[in-house]
Design an enzyme around this catalytic site. Sequence first.
Site, PDB file in Angstrom:
ATOM      1  N   CYS A  25      45.442  43.981  26.347  1.00  0.00           N
ATOM      2  CA  CYS A  25      45.630  44.186  24.916  1.00  0.00           C
ATOM      3  C   CYS A  25      45.054  45.516  24.455  1.00  0.00           C
ATOM      4  O   CYS A  25      43.965  45.917  24.872  1.00  0.00           O
ATOM      5  CB  CYS A  25      44.991  43.043  24.136  1.00  0.00           C
ATOM      6  SG  CYS A  25      45.854  41.472  24.307  1.00  0.00           S
ATOM      7  N   ALA A  62      49.647  41.001  26.203  1.00  0.00           N
ATOM      8  CA  ALA A  62      49.950  39.718  25.570  1.00  0.00           C
ATOM      9  C   ALA A  62      50.662  39.947  24.240  1.00  0.00           C
ATOM     10  O   ALA A  62      50.101  40.536  23.315  1.00  0.00           O
ATOM     11  CB  ALA A  62      48.660  38.928  25.361  1.00  0.00           C
ATOM     12  N   GLN A 104      54.432  40.054  28.726  1.00  0.00           N
ATOM     13  CA  GLN A 104      53.750  38.767  28.745  1.00  0.00           C
ATOM     14  C   GLN A 104      53.922  38.090  27.385  1.00  0.00           C
ATOM     15  O   GLN A 104      53.526  38.646  26.345  1.00  0.00           O
ATOM     16  CB  GLN A 104      52.260  38.945  29.046  1.00  0.00           C
ATOM     17  CG  GLN A 104      51.527  37.618  29.211  1.00  0.00           C
ATOM     18  CD  GLN A 104      50.041  37.797  29.424  1.00  0.00           C
ATOM     19  OE1 GLN A 104      49.314  38.172  28.493  1.00  0.00           O
ATOM     20  NE2 GLN A 104      49.568  37.520  30.627  1.00  0.00           N
ATOM     21  N   HIS A 181      52.039  33.438  29.518  1.00  0.00           N
ATOM     22  CA  HIS A 181      50.577  33.498  29.584  1.00  0.00           C
ATOM     23  C   HIS A 181      50.006  32.085  29.544  1.00  0.00           C
ATOM     24  O   HIS A 181      49.966  31.436  28.512  1.00  0.00           O
ATOM     25  CB  HIS A 181      50.048  34.313  28.403  1.00  0.00           C
ATOM     26  CG  HIS A 181      48.632  34.777  28.574  1.00  0.00           C
ATOM     27  ND1 HIS A 181      47.827  34.387  29.623  1.00  0.00           N
ATOM     28  CD2 HIS A 181      47.866  35.626  27.809  1.00  0.00           C
ATOM     29  CE1 HIS A 181      46.640  34.962  29.504  1.00  0.00           C
ATOM     30  NE2 HIS A 181      46.649  35.719  28.426  1.00  0.00           N
ATOM     31  N   HIS A 184      43.231  32.287  30.666  1.00  0.00           N
ATOM     32  CA  HIS A 184      42.179  32.882  29.835  1.00  0.00           C
ATOM     33  C   HIS A 184      41.843  32.123  28.560  1.00  0.00           C
ATOM     34  O   HIS A 184      41.371  32.703  27.579  1.00  0.00           O
ATOM     35  CB  HIS A 184      42.535  34.340  29.501  1.00  0.00           C
ATOM     36  CG  HIS A 184      42.694  35.179  30.727  1.00  0.00           C
ATOM     37  ND1 HIS A 184      43.374  36.372  30.748  1.00  0.00           N
ATOM     38  CD2 HIS A 184      42.267  34.982  32.016  1.00  0.00           C
ATOM     39  CE1 HIS A 184      43.366  36.876  31.978  1.00  0.00           C
ATOM     40  NE2 HIS A 184      42.692  36.040  32.752  1.00  0.00           N
ATOM     41  N   TYR A 186      43.803  30.593  26.412  1.00  0.00           N
ATOM     42  CA  TYR A 186      44.759  30.587  25.318  1.00  0.00           C
ATOM     43  C   TYR A 186      45.582  29.298  25.369  1.00  0.00           C
ATOM     44  O   TYR A 186      45.326  28.418  26.183  1.00  0.00           O
ATOM     45  CB  TYR A 186      45.594  31.865  25.359  1.00  0.00           C
ATOM     46  CG  TYR A 186      44.708  33.097  25.225  1.00  0.00           C
ATOM     47  CD1 TYR A 186      43.865  33.246  24.119  1.00  0.00           C
ATOM     48  CD2 TYR A 186      44.660  34.070  26.210  1.00  0.00           C
ATOM     49  CE1 TYR A 186      43.010  34.337  24.004  1.00  0.00           C
ATOM     50  CE2 TYR A 186      43.811  35.172  26.106  1.00  0.00           C
ATOM     51  CZ  TYR A 186      42.989  35.298  25.003  1.00  0.00           C
ATOM     52  OH  TYR A 186      42.149  36.367  24.892  1.00  0.00           O
ATOM     53  N   ARG A 234      51.120  33.454  34.380  1.00  0.00           N
ATOM     54  CA  ARG A 234      49.729  33.834  34.621  1.00  0.00           C
ATOM     55  C   ARG A 234      48.833  32.617  34.438  1.00  0.00           C
ATOM     56  O   ARG A 234      48.962  31.886  33.458  1.00  0.00           O
ATOM     57  CB  ARG A 234      49.262  34.950  33.691  1.00  0.00           C
ATOM     58  CG  ARG A 234      47.886  35.480  34.106  1.00  0.00           C
ATOM     59  CD  ARG A 234      47.499  36.783  33.471  1.00  0.00           C
ATOM     60  NE  ARG A 234      46.871  37.657  34.458  1.00  0.00           N
ATOM     61  CZ  ARG A 234      46.156  38.735  34.150  1.00  0.00           C
ATOM     62  NH1 ARG A 234      45.976  39.084  32.892  1.00  0.00           N
ATOM     63  NH2 ARG A 234      45.647  39.490  35.098  1.00  0.00           N
ATOM     64  N   LEU A 306      38.871  43.454  39.631  1.00  0.00           N
ATOM     65  CA  LEU A 306      38.029  44.510  40.211  1.00  0.00           C
ATOM     66  C   LEU A 306      38.594  45.031  41.530  1.00  0.00           C
ATOM     67  O   LEU A 306      37.883  45.207  42.510  1.00  0.00           O
ATOM     68  CB  LEU A 306      36.591  44.014  40.375  1.00  0.00           C
ATOM     69  CG  LEU A 306      35.867  43.645  39.072  1.00  0.00           C
ATOM     70  CD1 LEU A 306      34.431  43.236  39.353  1.00  0.00           C
ATOM     71  CD2 LEU A 306      35.922  44.785  38.063  1.00  0.00           C
ATOM     72  N   GLY A 328      43.774  46.611  36.549  1.00  0.00           N
ATOM     73  CA  GLY A 328      43.565  46.677  35.115  1.00  0.00           C
ATOM     74  C   GLY A 328      42.694  47.837  34.704  1.00  0.00           C
ATOM     75  O   GLY A 328      43.169  48.909  34.329  1.00  0.00           O
ATOM     76  N   ARG A 329      41.390  47.655  34.795  1.00  0.00           N
ATOM     77  CA  ARG A 329      40.459  48.702  34.357  1.00  0.00           C
ATOM     78  C   ARG A 329      40.698  50.021  35.098  1.00  0.00           C
ATOM     79  O   ARG A 329      40.552  51.099  34.527  1.00  0.00           O
ATOM     80  CB  ARG A 329      39.020  48.241  34.560  1.00  0.00           C
ATOM     81  CG  ARG A 329      38.595  47.107  33.644  1.00  0.00           C
ATOM     82  CD  ARG A 329      37.189  46.640  33.975  1.00  0.00           C
ATOM     83  NE  ARG A 329      36.714  45.579  33.100  1.00  0.00           N
ATOM     84  CZ  ARG A 329      36.968  44.290  33.268  1.00  0.00           C
ATOM     85  NH1 ARG A 329      37.707  43.892  34.289  1.00  0.00           N
ATOM     86  NH2 ARG A 329      36.503  43.392  32.423  1.00  0.00           N
TER      87      ARG A 329
END
Length: 359
Positions: A25, A62, A104, A181, A184, A186, A234, A306, A328-329
């Site tokens: 997001c 998302a 997503q 999704h 996480h 949701y 996911r 990671l 991701g990161r």
Amino acid sequence: MTALFEPCTLRDVTIPNRVWMPPMCQYSAAPEGPETGVPGDWHFAHYAARATGGTGLIIVEATAVSPEGRISPYDLGIWNDTQVEAFRRITRFLAAQGTVPAIQLAHAGRKASTDRPWKGGAPVGPDAHGWASVAPSPVAFDDRHPVPAELTVEQIRDIVGQFAAAARRALAAGFEIAEIHGAHGYLINEFLSPHSNHRTDAYGGSYENRTRFALEVVDAVRAVWPQDKPLFFRISATEWLDEGGWTADDTVRFAADLRAHGVDLLDVSTGGNASGVRIPTGPGYQVPFAARVKQETTLPVAAVGLITEVEQAEKILANGEADAVLLGRELLRNPSWARQAARALGAEVRVPDQYHRSV
């Protein structure tokens, strides 16, 4: 050919490599007015940079199937045609770079109506563009969140329809892959887990009842999503609870159900539905959950968590632990990670003509 840069074909869609971008997001859409939930210049630049950097598949963050399904007032949505038209600008550019555009589809449930993370991420009310949240049961996520309203069966059916309508719009917007999704903490995850689902009707209690809503959403989306295009799901493979939550065993069992209902790949993450848990993070800490699904079922999987180093990503795929890696990161830090990884491995990746001097 390295594992990272081997094409991946799912149904009739071929993804040029296995360096993929997960949904992340940006909290950068307008919170109200005619531009609510509409992707803008920030979103275009953000996704375009990763496409020109060689990323094979980009899953747009998302994207809510309804206004109250947003995580924050600043989230993207795909419940109207204004949003569809704005997404077309992004999907056209991604496809022109050889990147497969995916989206997503999401509903935040009891974790909806929160502020942007860099503003603290606390729940917000009507004075800050907020709204009342809903969930399978009137159980708050934590002490900061309000108690959500329990969904009626009629409301559940309406949300299933919203997912289908969002999928139709995603197709019109030019997306090649849709992801549901279910992770996480949701809404779909909330139904799956006995930690958050305390219902006593057909949507709660047994494993079959708790997975009913998720499978109804999958069926509704698959019914409108073309048969030649893949559908992803996911999942949070574990909630990191000692008892009373969704487990890795449940995930393996559910993967087989998803496969039977037309899902083509499981995007395996963890956590997010239980507050205050200790998560043993570290390089590739979620990869074993993806590997187990791959080893014990026939459903392809993508690993996340990671994954930062080229050798690490290549090894995950070469060892058969996953079919793709989601960075991701690392892709936030380095939009050209894929091109640099290809150079390090001696592989080929598409480079825009304008960047020929970087080769």
